[in-house]
Design a protein around this motif. Structure first.
Motif, short mmCIF file in Angstrom:
data_model
loop_
_atom_site.label_atom_id
_atom_site.label_comp_id
_atom_site.label_asym_id
_atom_site.label_seq_id
_atom_site.Cartn_x
_atom_site.Cartn_y
_atom_site.Cartn_z
N GLN A 1 -115.81 39.57 -34.28
CA GLN A 1 -116.37 38.26 -34.63
C GLN A 1 -116.97 38.28 -36.02
O GLN A 1 -116.84 37.32 -36.79
N MET A 2 -117.62 39.38 -36.35
CA MET A 2 -118.20 39.51 -37.69
C MET A 2 -117.11 39.55 -38.76
O MET A 2 -117.22 38.93 -39.80
N ALA A 3 -116.05 40.31 -38.46
CA ALA A 3 -114.95 40.43 -39.43
C ALA A 3 -114.29 39.09 -39.68
O ALA A 3 -113.85 38.79 -40.81
N ARG A 4 -114.25 38.24 -38.66
CA ARG A 4 -113.62 36.92 -38.81
C ARG A 4 -114.42 36.04 -39.77
O ARG A 4 -113.87 35.12 -40.37
N LYS A 5 -115.71 36.31 -39.90
CA LYS A 5 -116.55 35.49 -40.78
C LYS A 5 -116.39 35.83 -42.26
O LYS A 5 -116.82 35.08 -43.12
N VAL A 6 -115.80 37.00 -42.53
CA VAL A 6 -115.67 37.45 -43.92
C VAL A 6 -114.46 36.78 -44.56
O VAL A 6 -113.33 36.94 -44.09
#
Length: 444
Positions: free
Chosen positions: A437-442
């Motif tokens: 989920q964090m990687a999707r925000k980048v």
């Protein structure tokens, strides 16, 4: 071939076992300054509070097993004081009889570990002041923690300090924890450490930050701790402010060491002197993300380095690939995990980085029993290579830290986290893991 090993705990005995597996005719002598072999130091706080029933339970193999089953000349109470690298002779003193001894070697491993830092503070030798590193230390604390001990002061907010704060609290003691800096657990960034502070206070730990201990008072037994700001009454003290490599006996050998006293080793665990190897807490550990020799003393690394040193000493060429700085600890209801580097370390290394944080559910939001995970990731500003991760929560921390550790080891980018095929079922995870989920925000 005569092999001599200095140190009989993690690295030393991992090496000894690898040597006898590789060289069937090996003559192996181990010189251990204490009387206990091959035990799990990380389990000691849980022996003290009774979670682990006995000190015997943390011993992997006792000295008699090494002698009788594996034909290793395992000596106890043998303190090495000198190494003659030219003649290839180790010498020292038997701590019980005070007799001198010598041992000749063809190949030598220094696995002498580390010692707790115990400053020369006023009153440091009063009764009731302890460190925790060995089985002897553990037994001493257990013997001292009677019903008469109502209040315990811990000096130092690292992993041992945190674990022992919980341990003493479990035993029904009032606990004060004094930390010189402005946060506990310096291996985390301050924003993450605030969660640890909240957990300490929630569990009744008196937290004293930003004060330096200057000494102790009492007639024969400690009665108070004196800092640069106040005096605190107490019945028992644990000093847990870190460790230093046990290498002072090497000062005249010419072996290359860093400024902390850790022995420089290459990937084969070789030192700067021929036929001398080093491994474990007394040696350097190559950090894959920092790309430099570091010193992060942990049992996992000691066992790996010991095995690799033993293999190379016996003629089987293996290399130590390095660490990424992974560690985890239980602190009351929280699990604290980290791997790679923090913001503080990135700034110290002058790395250009970006940071991402998230609060996410430990598993699918619609499945009952989920807990909030606090996650912080660092990645390189230009290359997007993952640099580090910190995870704190009640459930699922170990899973995420281990995934991140593998990603760091393989020097993956933050975007590549999206491609990982991670386990999913509602009781364990969401369809997108929190780190994904964090990687999707980048933004790409």
């Amino acid at each position: 071939m005569r092999y001599v090993i200095i140190g009989g705990v993690a690295a030393g005995m991992s090496a000894a076992m690898e040597i006898i597996r590789t060289d069937q005719s090996a003559d192996v002598t181990v010189l251990e300054r204490g009387k206990d072999y091959s035990y799990g130091q990380c389990g000691l706080p849980y022996v003290i509070n009774g979670v682990i029933p006995s000190v015997e339970d943390v011993i992997a193999r006792n000295v008699e097993t090494f002698r009788d089953k594996y034909a290793i000349n395992a000596k106890t109470n043998t303190k090495v004081t000198n190494i003659d690298a030219e003649e290839q002779i180790v010498s020292g003193i038997h701590t019980e009889t005070k007799e001198r001894f010598t041992a000749s070697y063809d190949r030598l491993l220094i696995a002498s570990g580390s010692d707790p830092i115990f400053p020369d503070w006023e009153g440091i030798n009063l009764e009731g002041i302890h460190t925790l590193k060995t089985l002897v230390d553990t037994k001493g604390i257990m013997k001292d923690v009677s019903d008469d001990i109502k209040h315990v002061t811990i000096v130092g907010g690292g992993y041992i300090g945190l674990e022992m704060a919980e341990s003493f609290k479990t035993l029904g003691k009032e606990v004060t924890l004094i930390q010189r800096g402005k946060q506990l657990a310096n291996i985390f960034d301050l924003d993450m450490a605030e969660l640890i502070h909240e957990e300490a206070k929630k569990n009744g730990i008196e937290l004293i930050l930003g004060e330096s201990v200057e000494g102790f008072t009492g007639e024969t037994r400690v009665e108070s701790v004196v800092t640069d700001k106040q005096t605190y009454q107490t019945d028992l003290v644990l000093v847990a402010i870190g460790v230093r490599p046990n290498t002072r006996f090497l000062n005249d050998t010419g072996i290359h060491m860093n400024k902390q006293g850790a022995i420089h080793v290459n990937a084969y665990m070789q030192t700067s002197i021929e036929n001398i190897y080093a491994a474990g807490d007394c040696a350097t550990h190559y950090h894959i993300i920092k790309q430099l020799d570091d010193h992060i003393p942990l049992g996992t690394t000691s066992n790996k380095q010991g095995r690799i040193a033993g293999a190379n000493m016996a003629g089987n060429a293996l290399t130590f690939k390095g660490i990424v700085g992974t560690s985890i600890v239980k602190f009351f209801d929280l699990t604290l995990g980290r791997t790679g580097i923090t913001e503080k370390e990135a700034k110290h290394l002058n790395l250009s980085y970006k940071m991402q944080t998230i609060k996410a559910n430990s598993h699918a939001g619609y499945y009952p029993g989920g807990e909030i995970l606090h996650i912080k990731l660092l990645y390189h500003k230009e290359t997007n290579q993952l640099l580090g991760g910190q995870v704190i929560g009640k459930k699922g921390v170990d899973k995420r830290v281990d995934v991140l550790a593998i990603a760091l080891y393989n020097q993956m980018s933050i975007y590549e986290l999206l491609d990982l095929d991670l386990a999913y079922a509602p009781p364990y995870n969401g369809v997108w893991d929190p780190i994904q989920q964090m990687a999707r925000k980048v933004k790409r």
